[in-house]
Design a protein around this motif. Structure first.
Motif, PDB file in Angstrom:
ATOM      1  N   GLN A 105       0.822  -1.218   0.000  1.00  0.00           N
ATOM      2  CA  GLN A 105       0.000   0.000   0.000  1.00  0.00           C
ATOM      3  C   GLN A 105       0.857   1.268   0.000  1.00  0.00           C
ATOM      4  O   GLN A 105       0.322   2.368  -0.182  1.00  0.00           O
ATOM      5  N   LEU A 106       2.146   1.143   0.234  1.00  0.00           N
ATOM      6  CA  LEU A 106       2.990   2.344   0.246  1.00  0.00           C
ATOM      7  C   LEU A 106       3.098   2.918  -1.167  1.00  0.00           C
ATOM      8  O   LEU A 106       3.344   2.193  -2.131  1.00  0.00           O
ATOM      9  N   ALA A 107       2.927   4.235  -1.261  1.00  0.00           N
ATOM     10  CA  ALA A 107       3.049   4.891  -2.572  1.00  0.00           C
ATOM     11  C   ALA A 107       4.493   5.223  -2.901  1.00  0.00           C
ATOM     12  O   ALA A 107       4.813   5.532  -4.050  1.00  0.00           O
ATOM     13  N   GLY A 108       5.369   5.174  -1.907  1.00  0.00           N
ATOM     14  CA  GLY A 108       6.764   5.468  -2.176  1.00  0.00           C
ATOM     15  C   GLY A 108       7.578   5.537  -0.907  1.00  0.00           C
ATOM     16  O   GLY A 108       7.034   5.612   0.198  1.00  0.00           O
ATOM     17  N   VAL A 109       8.886   5.500  -1.095  1.00  0.00           N
ATOM     18  CA  VAL A 109       9.826   5.691   0.007  1.00  0.00           C
ATOM     19  C   VAL A 109      10.632   6.945  -0.306  1.00  0.00           C
ATOM     20  O   VAL A 109      11.296   7.025  -1.348  1.00  0.00           O
ATOM     21  N   LEU A 110      10.542   7.949   0.558  1.00  0.00           N
ATOM     22  CA  LEU A 110      11.331   9.172   0.400  1.00  0.00           C
ATOM     23  C   LEU A 110      12.620   9.002   1.196  1.00  0.00           C
ATOM     24  O   LEU A 110      12.572   8.666   2.381  1.00  0.00           O
ATOM     25  N   ILE A 111      13.744   9.232   0.551  1.00  0.00           N
ATOM     26  CA  ILE A 111      15.029   9.092   1.239  1.00  0.00           C
ATOM     27  C   ILE A 111      15.611  10.487   1.495  1.00  0.00           C
ATOM     28  O   ILE A 111      15.676  11.307   0.579  1.00  0.00           O
TER      29      ILE A 111
END
Ligand SMILES: [Zn+2]
Ligand SMILES: [Zn+2]
Length: 281
Positions: free
Chosen positions: A48-54
């Motif tokens: 369900q995660l739309a993205g990972v921001l680093i």
């Protein structure tokens, strides 16, 4: 919107920011197993995660990334410089990494993300301001110092995750080698409790209702000291601002920003009422 830290400290950083429909992970500096456990606690599946921001490629922000991203296609967002560093470490990210320009907003489904530059000792290091158009949350750690750009980015947010890395006396009298002490105290290192106090006071004067102190050093800080120093700097606003410390190595509370929404109860799985705090109007 809400924010929940899964870990926050010099030994690992990871947080979930969500508007209830679009869910983003900010950093993945703990094991994939712990990230998964934190998501389960929020009633979320990793798909369900739309993205990972680093924010940047230091180990305490990416150590769980490669394992966590196996067997799914979650996109990763990073500055150009951080993306280059990540690709050297994790070539498997090539197909899914999206780069952005500092200060330029981009949309991830229902959330608008604005990365802002931070003075940290790695090129392309950023913090994030995230909004659904109504509420605003900022993640501001590994700051080195509070620049004009950081001050602008945290201005007017409802909820601020703010670095309070070290207590100056503890750092100076502590066991770290001199070069490391210098690095931490420099404008390209981390934010002291005193610096965090000034930033917190600024945020509070500009309408921030909840300030969550994070990225505390295990060696050079204590939650109580951070709260006292930052609380002292915000003394004029006591009663209007909620000031707390994010736990170092376990998931924190769920902090809401902006209007509460009954659908958020979906994310309260397994939590008592005192785990859920509301902020903002
Ligand atoms: Zn760092
Ligand atoms: Zn860090």
């Amino acid at each position: 919107m809400f924010l929940c830290t899964l870990a926050s400290g010099s030994s690992g950083n990871c947080a979930v920011v969500s508007n209830g429909e679009t869910h983003l992970l900010v950093d993945a500096g703990i094991s994939a197993r712990r990230i998964q456990a934190g998501l389960t606690r929020l009633n979320l599946r990793r798909e369900q995660l739309a993205g990972v921001l680093i924010t940047h490629e230091h180990t305490d922000h990416i150590s769980g990334l490669s394992v966590f991203l196996k067997k799914n296609e979650i996109p990763v967002y990073a500055s150009k410089e951080t993306a280059q560093a990540l690709l050297c470490l994790l070539p498997m990210l090539r197909e899914r990494i999206h780069t952005f320009r500092l200060g330029t907003s981009f949309a991830v489904d229902g959330l608008e993300v604005t990365p802002f530059p931070t003075w940290h000792d790695t090129p392309g290091s950023v913090g994030y301001r995230i909004t659904n158009g109504k509420a605003r949350i900022a993640v501001a750690t590994d700051l080195g110092c509070v620049t004009r750009q950081v001050a602008d980015a945290i201005e007017g947010v409802d909820l601020l995750l703010l670095e309070a890395n070290y207590d100056r006396d503890m750092l100076r009298s502590g066991s770290y080698p001199a070069f490391l002490k210098r690095r931490i105290e420099s404008d390209y290192g981390h934010l002291s409790n005193e610096d965090a106090g000034r930033a917190a006071a600024w945020a509070m004067q500009n309408g921030t209702k909840t300030i969550l102190l994070g990225h505390l050093s295990k060696e050079n800080n204590q939650a109580q000291r951070a709260l006292e120093t930052v609380g002292g700097a915000c003394a004029g606003g006591i009663g209007t601002v909620r000031l707390e410390v994010a736990p170092r190595s376990e998931p924190g509370l769920i902090y809401f920003a902006g209007e509460s929404n009954v659908e958020y109860t979906d994310f309260m799985c397994g939590q008592t009422e005192r785990d859920v705090l509301y902020t903002g109007g």
